[in-house]
Design an enzyme around this catalytic site. Structure first.
Site, PDB file in Angstrom:
ATOM      1  N   SER A  65       6.705  -5.706  -1.825  1.00  0.00           N
ATOM      2  CA  SER A  65       5.797  -6.907  -2.062  1.00  0.00           C
ATOM      3  C   SER A  65       5.707  -6.958  -3.721  1.00  0.00           C
ATOM      4  O   SER A  65       6.008  -6.290  -4.353  1.00  0.00           O
ATOM      5  CB  SER A  65       4.241  -5.919  -2.022  1.00  0.00           C
ATOM      6  OG  SER A  65       3.246  -6.942  -2.661  1.00  0.00           O
ATOM      7  N   ASN A 121       0.755  -1.305  -0.228  1.00  0.00           N
ATOM      8  CA  ASN A 121       0.110   0.063   0.061  1.00  0.00           C
ATOM      9  C   ASN A 121       0.801   1.175   0.276  1.00  0.00           C
ATOM     10  O   ASN A 121       0.298   2.367  -0.539  1.00  0.00           O
ATOM     11  CB  ASN A 121      -0.922  -0.057   1.236  1.00  0.00           C
ATOM     12  CG  ASN A 121      -0.363  -0.138   2.439  1.00  0.00           C
ATOM     13  OD1 ASN A 121       0.932  -0.564   2.423  1.00  0.00           O
ATOM     14  ND2 ASN A 121      -1.287   0.224   3.450  1.00  0.00           N
ATOM     15  N   CYS A 166      -3.482   0.888   6.857  1.00  0.00           N
ATOM     16  CA  CYS A 166      -3.493  -0.278   7.976  1.00  0.00           C
ATOM     17  C   CYS A 166      -4.253   0.283   9.307  1.00  0.00           C
ATOM     18  O   CYS A 166      -4.746  -0.150   9.754  1.00  0.00           O
ATOM     19  CB  CYS A 166      -2.228  -0.698   8.354  1.00  0.00           C
ATOM     20  SG  CYS A 166      -0.973   0.509   8.699  1.00  0.00           S
ATOM     21  N   GLU A 209       4.438  -4.863  11.648  1.00  0.00           N
ATOM     22  CA  GLU A 209       3.583  -3.896  11.679  1.00  0.00           C
ATOM     23  C   GLU A 209       2.370  -4.764  10.779  1.00  0.00           C
ATOM     24  O   GLU A 209       2.432  -4.766   9.737  1.00  0.00           O
ATOM     25  CB  GLU A 209       4.271  -2.593  10.860  1.00  0.00           C
ATOM     26  CG  GLU A 209       5.079  -1.672  11.388  1.00  0.00           C
ATOM     27  CD  GLU A 209       4.750  -1.112  12.519  1.00  0.00           C
ATOM     28  OE1 GLU A 209       3.438  -1.048  12.836  1.00  0.00           O
ATOM     29  OE2 GLU A 209       5.270  -0.717  13.433  1.00  0.00           O
ATOM     30  N   GLU A 266       7.882   1.496  14.714  1.00  0.00           N
ATOM     31  CA  GLU A 266       8.698   2.235  13.455  1.00  0.00           C
ATOM     32  C   GLU A 266       8.897   3.866  13.859  1.00  0.00           C
ATOM     33  O   GLU A 266       8.045   4.184  14.874  1.00  0.00           O
ATOM     34  CB  GLU A 266       8.139   2.018  12.212  1.00  0.00           C
ATOM     35  CG  GLU A 266       8.107   0.482  12.005  1.00  0.00           C
ATOM     36  CD  GLU A 266       8.125   0.073  10.533  1.00  0.00           C
ATOM     37  OE1 GLU A 266       6.878   0.240   9.838  1.00  0.00           O
ATOM     38  OE2 GLU A 266       9.031  -0.613  10.000  1.00  0.00           O
TER      39      GLU A 266
END
Ligand code: NDP
Length: 707
Positions: free
Chosen positions: A397, A372, A503, A469, A681
């Site tokens: 990804s 994303n 997220c 995460e 993070e």
């Protein structure tokens, strides 16, 4: 490495719920082929699959829900097959044939699949849900035909021919599938008949007509091929398996990417080992100076990188120009500044000794990214890792590998020593190799909860540290004294930015019952004005979802929400108008009248779907907000700041906001509670996760020994 296609490998790593759903859909196809539509029941499917009827109902609601999901699965498999044939076709006529071949392929006509398709088409007239899926499927076929015909026939003819050819395909499919004794050669015969018919129609439609003399369409150039980035340079491997990364707004194939396997990983490890030795010997200030240059280059190339990110992710350029690259650059700049201040401490141990600690790098660490925010995730992981003196191997990804590869080039251009930042593109298999490798001391993953669990379990074998995460289903609490306009803004940002593929999104919007009507009125007014369209158009506010499979998943969640009794106030449909039919666009959906037990309120959807819930008391809403296995984020809207702090203190979430939503400055830690993750993070907190402490005891007197 096995010969798995990217699609198969994506399926293999889907969470176990998806795998179970898929198994139940496969069983439904089997059962329907055997006993027909009417006799197919949840009980029969459960028995055949060896699970309880309750479990089938849990996943699909009722029979209608299960059958709709099955039809969607058949239709999306077919359109994936068509898309792959279209990608391989280099001329307009070949593209036309690709559509015909995909729809008349033997696997769509064999007895089992044919029987199931027939059953669905028969039922579609009685069911709005099935009719909708069928309509989308037909529109997609028509649009593919129209597009190919646009370069073969005059415009009016192209439209007419598209309709006729679609009808011929349907007719041939029906006749062949219904034939008493079917064999695969019948599919071949059907395709030949269709091809002959198309050629004759094309010839007739061209009689006396000259196509406008446009220059001949050059054959599509071969796709650029991108290898891994190892040791400061591209590391091609002619024998590597590849996958294609495509623009989700147009379906256009952008590049073939080499999948990194064990050999590339070993090369990256030895480059990282050499680079890290050199990098760790530099002072923090020297490392910081170089990382700062990376930030500068990112900023200087903002527009070009934003465009690449938009093409790879389908997110609007309006967002990527101001967030994706900039937030990555902010992160590098921030950790560049901290690099010189990463120190241990001196400890007073009295007159006979002194102690001190050294904060040292872990060595080689790995990052695995979600799709994303590809560039931002690569920066969020590599900047603190490199500031601490580690070398990083990053796997983006497989859906969005392009900007991480660019970051590799930029790191080298800025002066990061060879081997300190490496990029190994690939799928879950490459991720698995990273988690298993003993030389890698830490894994930082951004991804789903099931992948997080797998990564942590695999990392345990070599006792790697992990930062995870993961997903979320976060609450936004809007109290009766909230500024309604601000609360609506927060809810919109927290649900529809990046088409909801964020997220930390606040997808459970709890609104105090006394302001519900006012809140909903403004929410709907503003949602209906959201501009959905071509992501490269600066006016577009919402782009495409990442892939067809993901779009189907999101539409499936929406259908389940409706089936479970939530009220869909707006949106929630695939959008194909205005040339968007080749991409994966879904209009922003708002559900009202939701209850805490509905699947749209419990499960992460990762799409533009907001669930609005009502509440009466502070105590009640806190309990309901916390009643989830996730704990990534939470937001509170109230003018009473005392209440704001009191409520936030009781919410089980790692990243919270008062009177805004989804702002993540680099200076504040980011991460989740409960199943939403481990570690943090951003901020100074990230440094703890990329370094280890060495304690040193220094004797200042003679050693006293009793021996
Ligand atoms: P996935 O969990 O499917 O994948 C994440 C990454 O892990 C991908 O690079 C994937 O490879 C890789 N991977 C898959 N299987 C394995 C394995 N067995 N071992 C090692 N690596 C593996 O997530 P998505 O990419 O679909 O991203 C969406 C999810 O990410 C959502 O749940 C979302 O909430 C979460 N997310 C969390 C964020 C946070 O900061 N908390 C931010 C953004 C997203 P590949 O895809 O190439 O096959």
């Amino acid at each position: 490495m096995g010969p798995r296609s990217p699609v198969e490998s994506r399926v293999s790593r889907r969470d176990s719920e998806d795998v179970r759903r898929k198994q139940l859909i496969d069983t439904t196809i089997l059962v329907m082929a055997q006993v027909g539509f009417n006799a197919t029941t949840l009980g029969l499917i459960a028995k055949q699959a060896g699970v309880s009827t309750g479990l089938v109902a849990h996943y699909f609601g009722d029979k209608d829900g299960l059958l709709e999901a099955t039809l969607r699965s058949l239709a999306s498999r077919l359109s994936r097959a068509a898309a792959s044939r279209l990608r391989a076709a280099s001329t307009p006529r070949a593209r036309l044939q690709a559509v015909i071949d995909a729809n008349l392929a033997p696997e769509e006509m064999d007895q089992q699949t044919g029987a199931v398709w027939l059953a669905f088409w028969g039922q579609a007239i009685h069911s709005d849900r099935l009719k909708r899926v069928q309509r989308i499927y037909q529109l997609r076929v028509l649009s593919n035909l129209r597009h190919a015909l646009g370069q073969l026939a005059p415009p009016a003819e192209a439209e007419r021919l598209a309709i006729i050819i679609a009808a011929i395909i349907d007719g041939l499919w029906l006749r062949t599938t219904l034939a008493a004794s079917w064999s695969p050669s019948d599919a071949e015969a059907a395709r030949r008949i269709a091809a002959g018919f198309v050629d004759s129609q094309l010839a007739a439609s061209m009689e006396g007509y000259a196509m406008p003399s446009s220059p001949p369409v050059p054959a599509a150039p071969p796709l650029p091929r991108y290898p891994s980035w190892i040791g400061g340079r591209a590391a091609p491997d002619a024998s590597a398996e590849t996958f294609v990364t495509a623009n989700p707004a147009t379906g256009e194939a952008m590049a073939a990417i080499e999948i990194a396997g064990a050999a590339q990983l070993e090369a990256a490890i030895s480059a990282a080992r050499a680079g890290q030795r050199l990098w760790a010997r530099m002072t923090g200030v020297e490392r910081g100076r170089i990382l700062r240059r990376v930030a500068d280059i990112l900023r200087a190339r903002n527009d070009e990188l934003a465009e690449l990110e938009t093409r790879d992710t389908g997110k609007p350029i309006q967002e990527t120009r101001v967030v994706d690259v900039v937030s990555g650059a902010d992160c590098l700049e921030y950790f560049a500044g901290l690099a010189g201040g990463i120190t241990g401490e001196s400890v007073d141990l009295g007159p006979s000794a002194m102690g001190y600690t050294r904060r040292e790098p872990l060595g080689i660490v790995a990052g695995i990214g979600a799709w994303n925010y590809p560039l931002q995730i690569a920066c969020w992981k590599s900047a603190p890792a490199l500031a601490c003196g580690n070398a990083m191997i990053f796997k983006p990804s497989e859906l969005t590998p392009l900007t991480a590869l660019k970051l590799g080039e930029i790191m080298t251009e800025a002066g990061v020593p060879d081997g300190v930042f490496n990029v190994l593109p690939g799928d879950g298999r490459t991720g698995g190799l990273l988690t298993a490798h003993p030389a890698i001391r830490k894994i930082s993953l951004t991804g789903s909860v099931p992948t997080g669990k797998r990564v942590m379990a695999a990392a345990a074998e070599t006792l790697k540290q992990v930062t995870l995460e993961l997903g979320g289903k976060s609450p936004i609490l809007v109290f009766e004294d909230a500024d309604i306009e601000n609360a609506v803004s927060g809810a919109l940002l927290g649900n529809f930015y990046s088409a909801g593929e964020v997220c930390s999104n606040g997808t459970r919007v709890f609104v105090h019952r006394s302001i519900r009507e006012r809140f909903l009125t403004r929410l709907l007014e503003r949602t209906r004005k959201i501009v959905l369209g071509d992501p490269l158009d600066p006016a577009t506010q919402m782009g495409a979802l990442i892939s067809e499979a993901h779009m189907e998943k999101v539409l499936g969640h929406i259908a389940r929400g409706v089936a479970e009794g939530a009220k869909l106030l707006c949106g929630g449909e695939r959008v194909t108008r205005g040339g968007l039919d080749r991409g994966y666009f879904v209009s922003p959906a708002i559900f009202d009248g939701c209850t805490d037990d509905q699947s749209i309120v419990r499960e992460e959807i990762f799409g533009p779907v907001m669930a609005v819930l009502s509440f009466d008391t502070e105590e009640e809403v806190i309990a309901r907000a916390n009643a989830t296995e996730f704990g990534l984020s939470a937001g509170v809207f109230t003018k009473d700041l005392a209440r704001g702090h009191r409520v936030i203190a009781q919410l089980e979430a790692g990243t919270c906001w008062i009177n805004t939503y989804n702002i993540t400055p680099i200076e504040l830690p980011f991460g989740g509670y409960k199943l939403s993750g481990l570690g943090r993070e951003n901020s100074r907190a990230a440094l703890d996760h990329y370094s280890q402490i060495k304690s040193v005891y220094v004797a200042l007197t003679d050693v006293e020994a009793p021996y």
